[in-house]
Design an enzyme around this catalytic site. Sequence first.
Site, PDB file in Angstrom:
ATOM      1  N   HIS A  26       0.837  -1.209   0.000  1.00  0.00           N
ATOM      2  CA  HIS A  26       0.000   0.000   0.000  1.00  0.00           C
ATOM      3  C   HIS A  26       0.873   1.262   0.000  1.00  0.00           C
ATOM      4  CE1 HIS A  26      -3.155  -2.636   2.180  1.00  0.00           C
ATOM      5  NE2 HIS A  26      -3.588  -2.459   0.957  1.00  0.00           N
ATOM      6  N   LYS A  50     -17.117  -7.654   6.149  1.00  0.00           N
ATOM      7  CA  LYS A  50     -15.877  -8.388   5.858  1.00  0.00           C
ATOM      8  C   LYS A  50     -15.156  -8.798   7.162  1.00  0.00           C
ATOM      9  CE  LYS A  50     -12.159  -8.067   2.523  1.00  0.00           C
ATOM     10  NZ  LYS A  50     -11.239  -7.143   1.836  1.00  0.00           N
ATOM     11  N   ARG A  99      -1.281  -6.349  -8.594  1.00  0.00           N
ATOM     12  CA  ARG A  99      -0.173  -7.227  -8.224  1.00  0.00           C
ATOM     13  C   ARG A  99       0.080  -8.260  -9.303  1.00  0.00           C
ATOM     14  NH1 ARG A  99      -2.726  -7.565  -2.419  1.00  0.00           N
ATOM     15  NH2 ARG A  99      -4.402  -7.120  -3.845  1.00  0.00           N
ATOM     16  N   SER A 137      -2.822  -7.738   2.651  1.00  0.00           N
ATOM     17  CA  SER A 137      -3.183  -7.713   4.072  1.00  0.00           C
ATOM     18  C   SER A 137      -3.556  -9.114   4.545  1.00  0.00           C
ATOM     19  CB  SER A 137      -4.360  -6.764   4.305  1.00  0.00           C
ATOM     20  OG  SER A 137      -4.020  -5.447   3.948  1.00  0.00           O
TER      21      SER A 137
HETATM   22  N1  LIG Z   1       1.427  -5.292  -2.787  1.00  0.00           N
HETATM   23  C1  LIG Z   1       0.595  -4.597  -3.555  1.00  0.00           C
HETATM   24  N2  LIG Z   1       0.955  -4.220  -4.795  1.00  0.00           N
HETATM   25  C2  LIG Z   1       0.102  -3.535  -5.588  1.00  0.00           C
HETATM   26  N3  LIG Z   1      -1.138  -3.189  -5.239  1.00  0.00           N
HETATM   27  C3  LIG Z   1      -1.562  -3.539  -4.017  1.00  0.00           C
HETATM   28  C4  LIG Z   1      -0.717  -4.261  -3.119  1.00  0.00           C
HETATM   29  N4  LIG Z   1      -1.429  -4.471  -1.971  1.00  0.00           N
HETATM   30  C5  LIG Z   1      -2.639  -3.908  -2.158  1.00  0.00           C
HETATM   31  N5  LIG Z   1      -2.726  -3.350  -3.376  1.00  0.00           N
HETATM   32  C6  LIG Z   1      -3.868  -2.654  -3.959  1.00  0.00           C
HETATM   33  O1  LIG Z   1      -4.337  -1.697  -3.047  1.00  0.00           O
HETATM   34  C7  LIG Z   1      -5.762  -1.549  -3.174  1.00  0.00           C
HETATM   35  C8  LIG Z   1      -6.436  -1.697  -1.831  1.00  0.00           C
HETATM   36  O2  LIG Z   1      -6.234  -3.002  -1.436  1.00  0.00           O
HETATM   37  P1  LIG Z   1      -6.817  -3.717  -0.147  1.00  0.00           P
HETATM   38  O3  LIG Z   1      -7.088  -2.756   0.929  1.00  0.00           O
HETATM   39  O4  LIG Z   1      -7.867  -4.676  -0.560  1.00  0.00           O
HETATM   40  O5  LIG Z   1      -5.494  -4.496   0.260  1.00  0.00           O
HETATM   41  P2  LIG Z   1      -5.159  -6.010   0.137  1.00  0.00           P
HETATM   42  O6  LIG Z   1      -3.738  -6.152   0.521  1.00  0.00           O
HETATM   43  O7  LIG Z   1      -5.591  -6.542  -1.192  1.00  0.00           O
HETATM   44  O8  LIG Z   1      -6.062  -6.558   1.302  1.00  0.00           O
HETATM   45  P3  LIG Z   1      -6.932  -7.914   1.375  1.00  0.00           P
HETATM   46  O9  LIG Z   1      -5.931  -9.017   1.435  1.00  0.00           O
HETATM   47  O10 LIG Z   1      -7.717  -7.741   2.633  1.00  0.00           O
HETATM   48  O11 LIG Z   1      -7.780  -7.922   0.132  1.00  0.00           O
HETATM   49  C9  LIG Z   1      -6.171  -2.576  -4.220  1.00  0.00           C
HETATM   50  O12 LIG Z   1      -6.247  -1.945  -5.484  1.00  0.00           O
HETATM   51  C10 LIG Z   1      -5.044  -3.575  -4.212  1.00  0.00           C
HETATM   52  O13 LIG Z   1      -4.923  -4.232  -5.457  1.00  0.00           O
HETATM   53 MG   LIG Z   2      -7.639  -6.885  -1.712  1.00  0.00          MG
END
Ligand SMILES: Nc1ncnc2c1ncn2[C@@H]1O[C@H](COP(=O)(O)OP(=O)(O)OP(=O)(O)O)[C@@H](O)[C@H]1O
Ligand SMILES: [Mg+2]
Length: 172
Positions: A26, A50, A99, A137
């Site tokens: 993030h 969630k 990702r 996450s």
């Molecule tokens: N490591 C990462 N690289 C690129 N984009 C990311 C990364 N982690 C999260 N994002 C992006 O950040 C945005 C918000 O993501 P979110 O809060 O759902 O996090 P997450 O890590 O995907 O959490 P969860 O595992 O709960 O889904 C989304 O567009 C997600 O694709």
């Molecule tokens: Mg996510």
Amino acid sequence: MTSARGKTEARVALYPGSFDPVTNGHLDIIERARSLADQLIVAVLVNDEKEPLFTARRRIAMLERLFAGCPDVEVRRFRGLLVDFARETGARMIVRGLRAVSDFEYEFQMALMNRRLAPEIETVFLMASEEYSYVSSRVVKEVARLGGDISGLVPELARKELERAIRRQSRR
Ligand SMILES: Nc1ncnc2c1ncn2[C@@H]1O[C@H](COP(=O)(O)OP(=O)(O)OP(=O)(O)O)[C@@H](O)[C@H]1O
Ligand SMILES: [Mg+2]
């Protein structure tokens, strides 16, 4: 940005997510988005269904501490339709991270739906550094629950809060 009419408008971007908790993936996306916008609003989704590990208040507090010295970054909570919140804030750009191919299908669907609902708002996809390409996450919480080392994957304050939250859970 100077528009065709010669008016200068601040470019406001919105980066929505659950941030349960904030990860280094993030933070990487936030840094890239900051370079594209004048103001970045990190929008924390209040998603009670969630069953997040952290309350929206905790998730916001962590982000606020991380960006305390950054006037161009604002952390806000939202619920309901993302495009409604974007319009409310004046954001013309929604930032999402990609990702892997697995992220694409859902993100593509959401982006097109949001475009239908709000044609004036553009969704922009950014890729984090490859060292965070497997960081989410969910995975970080899983590894932390099983006692694995998550340092380097989340900011220190999130690592400490995660350990505390997991200890609290296991005592129940
Ligand atoms: N490591 C990462 N690289 C690129 N984009 C990311 C990364 N982690 C999260 N994002 C992006 O950040 C945005 C918000 O993501 P979110 O809060 O759902 O996090 P997450 O890590 O995907 O959490 P969860 O595992 O709960 O889904 C989304 O567009 C997600 O694709
Ligand atoms: Mg996510």
